[in-house]
Design an enzyme around this catalytic site. Structure first.
Site, short mmCIF file in Angstrom:
data_model
loop_
_atom_site.label_atom_id
_atom_site.label_comp_id
_atom_site.label_asym_id
_atom_site.label_seq_id
_atom_site.Cartn_x
_atom_site.Cartn_y
_atom_site.Cartn_z
N SER A 1 0.82 -1.40 -0.05
CA SER A 1 0.01 0.00 0.26
C SER A 1 0.77 1.10 -0.13
O SER A 1 1.99 1.20 0.63
CB SER A 1 -0.88 -0.09 1.25
OG SER A 1 -2.05 1.15 1.17
N LYS B 1 -4.58 -6.79 3.41
CA LYS B 1 -4.72 -5.66 2.31
C LYS B 1 -5.91 -5.44 1.72
O LYS B 1 -6.32 -4.39 1.54
CB LYS B 1 -3.79 -6.11 1.13
CG LYS B 1 -3.74 -4.87 0.25
CD LYS B 1 -3.18 -3.36 0.41
CE LYS B 1 -3.09 -2.43 -0.43
NZ LYS B 1 -3.84 -2.32 -1.49
N HIS C 1 -7.57 -3.47 4.36
CA HIS C 1 -7.01 -2.19 4.48
C HIS C 1 -7.93 -1.46 3.31
O HIS C 1 -8.21 -0.19 3.82
CB HIS C 1 -5.53 -2.17 3.90
CG HIS C 1 -5.03 -0.88 3.53
ND1 HIS C 1 -5.39 -0.53 2.30
CD2 HIS C 1 -4.14 -0.21 4.33
CE1 HIS C 1 -4.65 0.65 2.48
NE2 HIS C 1 -3.91 0.84 3.45
N ASN C 2 -8.10 -1.88 2.23
CA ASN C 2 -8.81 -1.32 1.26
C ASN C 2 -10.18 -1.19 1.43
O ASN C 2 -10.77 0.00 1.18
CB ASN C 2 -8.81 -1.88 -0.20
CG ASN C 2 -7.36 -1.47 -1.01
OD1 ASN C 2 -6.18 -1.54 0.04
ND2 ASN C 2 -7.24 -1.87 -2.20
N GLU D 1 -10.09 1.88 3.70
CA GLU D 1 -9.84 2.88 2.78
C GLU D 1 -11.25 3.68 2.09
O GLU D 1 -11.26 4.86 2.20
CB GLU D 1 -8.85 2.58 1.86
CG GLU D 1 -8.34 3.45 0.66
CD GLU D 1 -7.61 2.83 -0.39
OE1 GLU D 1 -6.55 2.21 -0.08
OE2 GLU D 1 -7.91 2.76 -1.60
C1 6PG Z 1 -3.03 1.30 -1.83
C2 6PG Z 1 -4.44 1.31 -2.60
C3 6PG Z 1 -4.25 0.80 -3.86
C4 6PG Z 1 -5.81 0.81 -4.74
C5 6PG Z 1 -6.09 2.10 -5.19
C6 6PG Z 1 -7.27 1.90 -6.04
O1 6PG Z 1 -3.41 0.71 -0.60
O2 6PG Z 1 -2.01 1.67 -2.20
O3 6PG Z 1 -5.31 0.79 -1.86
O4 6PG Z 1 -3.77 -0.59 -3.81
O5 6PG Z 1 -5.28 0.07 -5.94
O6 6PG Z 1 -6.39 2.74 -4.00
O7 6PG Z 1 -8.48 1.51 -5.71
P1 6PG Z 1 -9.78 1.42 -6.07
O8 6PG Z 1 -9.79 1.80 -7.62
O9 6PG Z 1 -10.43 0.22 -5.82
O10 6PG Z 1 -10.28 2.66 -5.50
#
Ligand code: 6PG
Length: 468
Positions: A130, A184, A187-188, A191
């Site tokens: 990330s 991960k 995490h997303n 996010e």
């Molecule tokens: C990270 C992000 C990354 C992710 C983008 C786009 O931790 O660096 O999570 O891995 O690919 O944020 O995600 P989306 O296109 O699904 O919004």
């Protein structure tokens, strides 16, 4: 020529940045790419770091350039391309070599790949990375799955290139097989929820309080200097201060309100539901992106669907700030609860506090609160719930009132706040020892004789229902 410490296959944005980061830390890196014409350009653009790079035009040369046991990091699209590369490279490898998938992969696929390679002597590692391009180049946060053997090989390099939080590298071997990619994924999911909550507060300040983008940017910048300090709040403040050079308008004001997604946030919700969990703040964030794509339907709705909005006070900035704080705590708590559920299901023994620690720097959800979360997760945490840890109980006590007011005011004003209200509803659910699902059980027994447990007796029972 000295052999390379690691191979990086895939010189797209993330692969190139990680290869240069490794080279910057003195590691010798073999590099290659499916489109071989990218390789020379990459090496020539590396400047002085080129001395640490070993370009290879074929997969055979690439593998031959590596020290044994070999460590190969694939930074390629997840799915079929990864399977094709495993099939192509495996015959060239020997016992003890490791293949790492550093992309955003579905952890189920990672588990299947790990299982397929069991007994072959080749190790498979799913690694979440990330921090975007900047993170990959200068210090990402990395969540590593796979075997202890692979971790021994990878650890010195991963710790050298990782982001540091007060000197502590933001990388850990979180667990076996798909654990790294699962962490991960969550995490997303967090996010998505954090981004959505910030967007909801932006919407309230824009549509409820009538502020313009630079004014809202100032509010966010102020919040970013306090307990809400985080990468996402910081970039949101900067986004709101940015101007479109073509029109002179704030950049956000010329962007179409349809959000994209690559799918990792959605996996969080899919896996949560499979594990009998519901990460409602994260779900709401995924749903909001989905609904956002129905722009035409929403525009039609704007003309025909009554708002019947009620008089409501405009939320105070301090309430909005504390609502975000509560929402952020609750979304993370849902994410950690999901990690615990997966850990139990798959026998991973995830160290949730360590996961919070490796998210303190380098990753997209890095925030001042992660240090508090790590402390709470290390403390006595009743029933595996971060919100029941004393430190979080106190932080929520101070911020839940503002979250409640903000959600109520938004509801009265007719402004959607799905992630904030999803978080609040979960909090309220968790503080009701006696909920209302006794009614669900009664309904199920009424129409399907599914049976229920009683408060006063053991065993399975049926009701004497009054029928027509
Ligand atoms: C990270 C992000 C990354 C992710 C983008 C786009 O931790 O660096 O999570 O891995 O690919 O944020 O995600 P989306 O296109 O699904 O919004």
């Amino acid at each position: 020529m000295a052999q390379a410490d690691i191979g990086v296959y895939g010189l797209g944005t993330m692969g190139s940045a990680l290869a240069l980061n490794l080279a910057d830390h003195g590691f010798r890196v073999a590099v290659t790419n499916r489109e071989t014409d990218w390789i020379a350009d990459f090496v020539s653009e590396a400047g002085p770091l080129a001395q640490h790079l070993v370009p290879a035009a074929t997969l055979e040369q690439f593998v031959a350039a590596l020290k044994t046991p070999r460590t190969i990091l694939f930074m390629i699209p997840s799915g079929a391309p990864m399977d094709a590369m495993i099939a192509a490279v495996t015959p060239l490898l020997s016992d003890g070599d490791t293949i790492i998938d550093g992309g955003n992969a579905d952890f189920n696929a990672t588990r299947a790949r790990d299982a397929a390679l069991q007994g072959s002597g080749i190790h498979f590692v799913g690694m979440g990375v990330s921090g975007g391009e900047e993170g990959a180049r200068h210090g990402p946060s990395m969540m590593v799955g796979g075997s202890d053997h692979s971790w021994v090989q990878l650890k010195p390099m991963a710790e050298a290139i990782a982001a540091k939080y007060k000197g502590d590298p933001c990388v850990a071997h979180v667990g076996p097989d798909g654990a790294g990619h699962f962490v991960k994924t969550v995490h997303n999911g967090i996010e998505y929820a954090d981004m959505q909550m910030i967007a909801e507060l932006y919407g309230l300040l824009r549509d409820g309080a009538g502020r313009n983008a630079p004014q809202i940017g100032e509010v966010f910048a102020r919040w970013n200097a306090g307990p809400l300090q985080s990468y996402l709040m910081n970039i949101s403040a900067r986004v709101l201060q940015s101007v479109d050079p073509e029109t002179g308008h704030p950049m956000v004001d010329v962007i179409l309100d349809k959000a994209g997604q690559k799918g990792t946030g959605r996996w969080t919700v899919i896996e949560a539901l499979k594990l009998g969990q519901s990460a409602s703040a994260i779900e709401a964030a995924i749903a909001a992106r989905g609904w956002s794509s129905e722009k035409d339907a929403r525009q039609a709705g704007e003309t025909v669907l009554a708002a019947d909005a009620q008089p409501a006070a405009v939320p105070q900035d301090a309430d909005l700030e504390n609502a975000m704080l509560a929402g952020r705590i609750l979304a993370h708590a849902q994410g950690f609860r999901l990690l615990q559920a997966a850990s139990d299901e798959f026998g991973w023994s995830l160290d949730l506090a360590r996961i919070a620690e490796i998210w303190r720097a380098g990753c997209i959800i890095r925030s001042a609160l992660l240090d508090d979360f790590a402390a709470a997760l290390r403390s006595d945490m009743p029933f595996g719930h971060m919100i029941l840890a004393p430190r979080m109980v106190d932080m929520l006590a101070a911020s839940i009132g503002p979250l409640r007011r903000v959600v109520a005011q938004a509801a009265l004003a007719g402004v959607p706040v799905p992630a904030l209200s999803g978080a609040l509803s979960w909090y309220d659910t968790m503080r009701h020892g006696r909920g209302s699902t006794n009614m669900i059980q009664a309904q199920r027994d009424f129409f399907g004789a599914h049976g229920f447990e009683r408060l006063d007796k053991d065993g399975k029972h049926h009701g004497m229902w009054m029928r027509d």
